[in-house]
Design an enzyme around this catalytic site. Structure first.
Site, PDB file in Angstrom:
ATOM      1  N   HIS A  94       0.823  -1.210   0.000  1.00  0.00           N
ATOM      2  CA  HIS A  94       0.000   0.000   0.000  1.00  0.00           C
ATOM      3  C   HIS A  94       0.859   1.264   0.000  1.00  0.00           C
ATOM      4  CE1 HIS A  94      -4.216  -1.644   1.058  1.00  0.00           C
ATOM      5  NE2 HIS A  94      -3.509  -2.544   0.421  1.00  0.00           N
ATOM      6  N   HIS A 144      -1.116 -13.378   0.162  1.00  0.00           N
ATOM      7  CA  HIS A 144      -2.412 -13.713   0.783  1.00  0.00           C
ATOM      8  C   HIS A 144      -2.380 -15.130   1.376  1.00  0.00           C
ATOM      9  CE1 HIS A 144      -4.833 -10.409  -1.572  1.00  0.00           C
ATOM     10  NE2 HIS A 144      -3.941  -9.920  -0.734  1.00  0.00           N
TER      11      HIS A 144
HETATM   12  C1  HEM Z   1      -3.203  -8.081  -6.413  1.00  0.00           C
HETATM   13  C2  HEM Z   1      -4.006  -7.187  -5.898  1.00  0.00           C
HETATM   14  C3  HEM Z   1      -4.404  -7.195  -4.461  1.00  0.00           C
HETATM   15  C4  HEM Z   1      -5.649  -6.996  -3.977  1.00  0.00           C
HETATM   16  C5  HEM Z   1      -6.887  -6.702  -4.792  1.00  0.00           C
HETATM   17  C6  HEM Z   1      -5.584  -7.112  -2.542  1.00  0.00           C
HETATM   18  C7  HEM Z   1      -6.646  -6.943  -1.698  1.00  0.00           C
HETATM   19  C8  HEM Z   1      -6.625  -7.220  -0.342  1.00  0.00           C
HETATM   20  C9  HEM Z   1      -7.763  -7.108   0.536  1.00  0.00           C
HETATM   21  C10 HEM Z   1      -9.153  -6.625   0.131  1.00  0.00           C
HETATM   22  C11 HEM Z   1      -7.370  -7.530   1.755  1.00  0.00           C
HETATM   23  C12 HEM Z   1      -8.262  -7.646   3.018  1.00  0.00           C
HETATM   24  C13 HEM Z   1      -8.136  -6.436   3.845  1.00  0.00           C
HETATM   25  C14 HEM Z   1      -9.372  -6.048   4.590  1.00  0.00           C
HETATM   26  O1  HEM Z   1     -10.060  -6.853   5.197  1.00  0.00           O
HETATM   27  O2  HEM Z   1      -9.678  -4.851   4.560  1.00  0.00           O
HETATM   28  C15 HEM Z   1      -5.986  -7.883   1.665  1.00  0.00           C
HETATM   29  C16 HEM Z   1      -5.230  -8.357   2.700  1.00  0.00           C
HETATM   30  C17 HEM Z   1      -3.884  -8.568   2.623  1.00  0.00           C
HETATM   31  N1  HEM Z   1      -3.085  -8.287   1.538  1.00  0.00           N
HETATM   32 FE1  HEM Z   1      -3.696  -7.876  -0.325  1.00  0.00          FE
HETATM   33  N2  HEM Z   1      -4.304  -7.388  -2.184  1.00  0.00           N
HETATM   34  C18 HEM Z   1      -3.542  -7.438  -3.323  1.00  0.00           C
HETATM   35  C19 HEM Z   1      -2.178  -7.623  -3.389  1.00  0.00           C
HETATM   36  C20 HEM Z   1      -1.374  -7.713  -2.292  1.00  0.00           C
HETATM   37  C21 HEM Z   1       0.058  -7.604  -2.313  1.00  0.00           C
HETATM   38  C22 HEM Z   1       0.890  -7.307  -3.558  1.00  0.00           C
HETATM   39  C23 HEM Z   1       0.479  -7.783  -1.031  1.00  0.00           C
HETATM   40  C24 HEM Z   1       1.883  -7.766  -0.481  1.00  0.00           C
HETATM   41  C25 HEM Z   1       2.958  -8.030  -1.179  1.00  0.00           C
HETATM   42  C26 HEM Z   1      -0.687  -8.040  -0.223  1.00  0.00           C
HETATM   43  C27 HEM Z   1      -0.685  -8.378   1.103  1.00  0.00           C
HETATM   44  C28 HEM Z   1      -1.804  -8.593   1.879  1.00  0.00           C
HETATM   45  C29 HEM Z   1      -1.770  -9.146   3.218  1.00  0.00           C
HETATM   46  C30 HEM Z   1      -0.546  -9.697   3.927  1.00  0.00           C
HETATM   47  C31 HEM Z   1      -3.074  -9.113   3.691  1.00  0.00           C
HETATM   48  C32 HEM Z   1      -3.567  -9.536   5.090  1.00  0.00           C
HETATM   49  C33 HEM Z   1      -3.577  -8.305   5.974  1.00  0.00           C
HETATM   50  C34 HEM Z   1      -3.949  -8.562   7.426  1.00  0.00           C
HETATM   51  O3  HEM Z   1      -4.182  -9.695   7.839  1.00  0.00           O
HETATM   52  O4  HEM Z   1      -3.983  -7.564   8.177  1.00  0.00           O
HETATM   53  N3  HEM Z   1      -1.792  -7.940  -1.004  1.00  0.00           N
HETATM   54  N4  HEM Z   1      -5.558  -7.663   0.390  1.00  0.00           N
END
Ligand code: HEM
Length: 331
Positions: A75, A198
């Site tokens: 982000h 994820h």
């Molecule tokens: C490819 C497009 C991506 C989308 C559409 C996306 C979307 C999301 C969403 C909607 C969540 C849930 C957050 C919530 O409940 O508000 C999430 C969680 C998360 N995302 Fe992504 N994400 C993407 C790519 C990435 C990338 C590139 C990374 C890191 C390199 C990442 C790391 C994470 C992690 C670790 C979580 C869990 C966060 C937590 O448990 O607090 N995401 N993501």
């Protein structure tokens, strides 16, 4: 005589470059955008270990924050480049954007910054601390280590509307994801690899109720989701859970471990978001999904993809500063 002076001059340039004098950077020595491995080796030799100790201390209190920090790197980098803009407090900053509402881990960065300021004041940027902390958080969750490049300056600007516009939402399909990453010079394969983060963490029910109850005019539930899994998710996330704090794991096999099971989850059609499941369903990305399940492949490639992501839009010179506190610009 003239030759002697030339040699002296050349020697001086090489010494300055090797000694990490920050104004003198050769792209071949320092890599992209002036970033380099072991960047603080002269200016703050213990920076990485001090940061790691502080990060681990915070994660020992609350391991849930580890996934938050990994997400924070994404982000930060996708909005204004990797410049710590996500950390700034204020009324219309990135933090305030709805898409960042569930972003967690700011206190971990504060703790790491305080620890490193105590040993080397004014040297290590907040943007670099996010990058080191994302690596350390991955390792804490049993992922593989990679070398993190340092040398980012902290930005002055942070905007909620930019965060909302620049970060991909979970409803994106493959084409939109490919475009979004390509605009940051990240390849389709790197997008698939980075999505593999994820494999840890949770999502709020509000992000998936659309897929469960309101998919399109003909189908209530997204047919690309395993039906039994959809029923389970409906129990976890009732129809009215647009505005709840209920969370579900994103990797149902090993939710707390940084491994390649995310791709296994996609094979089982249990990807939580459209943006996850589309990676298996689209011909441009499915090959990479299958490859990443091979032994050790994801672990190795993830670090390389994180290095590429952490080099997006890096600020140098007067484009940025070394913030004293990560939540505000210096005065
Ligand atoms: C490819 C497009 C991506 C989308 C559409 C996306 C979307 C999301 C969403 C909607 C969540 C849930 C957050 C919530 O409940 O508000 C999430 C969680 C998360 N995302 Fe992504 N994400 C993407 C790519 C990435 C990338 C590139 C990374 C890191 C390199 C990442 C790391 C994470 C992690 C670790 C979580 C869990 C966060 C937590 O448990 O607090 N995401 N993501």
């Amino acid at each position: 005589m003239v030759m002697g002076q030339r040699w002296k001059c050349l020697l001086l340039i090489v010494v300055m470059a090797l000694s990490g004098v920050h104004g003198v950077r050769d792209r071949t020595l320092y890599g992209v955008d002036g970033l380099s491995d072991n960047y603080y080796r002269y200016s703050c030799p213990n920076a990485e270990s001090v940061i790691q100790t502080a990060v681990n201390t915070e994660l020992d209190k609350n391991l849930k924050l580890a996934a938050g920090i990994i997400r924070m790197q994404f982000h930060d980098c996708f909005v204004e480049g990797c410049d710590g803009s996500v950390l700034l407090d204020g009324s219309n900053t990135e933090k305030q954007a709805p898409i960042n509402a569930k972003l967690i881990g700011y206190e971990v960065i504060d703790a790491a910054k305080a620890a490193v300021e105590a040993v080397c004041p004014g040297v290590v940027s907040c943007a670099d601390i996010i990058a080191y902390a994302a690596r350390d958080s991955t390792v804490k969750l049993s992922g593989s280590r990679w070398e993190v490049q340092g040398g980012r300056k902290d930005g002055f600007h942070s905007s909620a509307s930019e965060a909302e516009a620049d970060l991909p939402p979970p409803e994106f399909g493959a084409s939109q994801l490919i475009d979004s990453f390509a605009r940051r010079e990240l390849s389709t394969a790197q997008m698939v690899i980075l999505s593999g983060s994820h494999t840890v963490g949770v999502a709020d029910c509000s992000k998936i109720v659309g897929r469960l109850y309101n998919f399109n005019n003909n189908q209530m539930t997204d047919p690309s989701m395993d039906p039994a899994y959809a029923e389970q998710l409906k129990k976890d996330c009732p129809q009215n859970s647009w505005n709840t704090t209920i969370e579900v794991f994103m990797d149902t096999i090993t939710p707390g471990s940084f491994d390649s099971n995310y791709y296994q989850v996609l094979q089982q059609r249990k990807g939580l978001f459209t943006s996850d499941q589309t990676l298996l369903n689209d011909a441009r990305t499915s090959g990479t999904v299958n490859t990443l399940m091979e032994n050790g492949r994801f672990q190795k490639e993830f670090g390389e993809a994180m290095r590429a992501m952490a080099a997006i839009g890096v600020k140098s010179g007067s484009q940025g500063e070394i913030r004293k506190y990560c939540r505000s610009v210096n005065y």
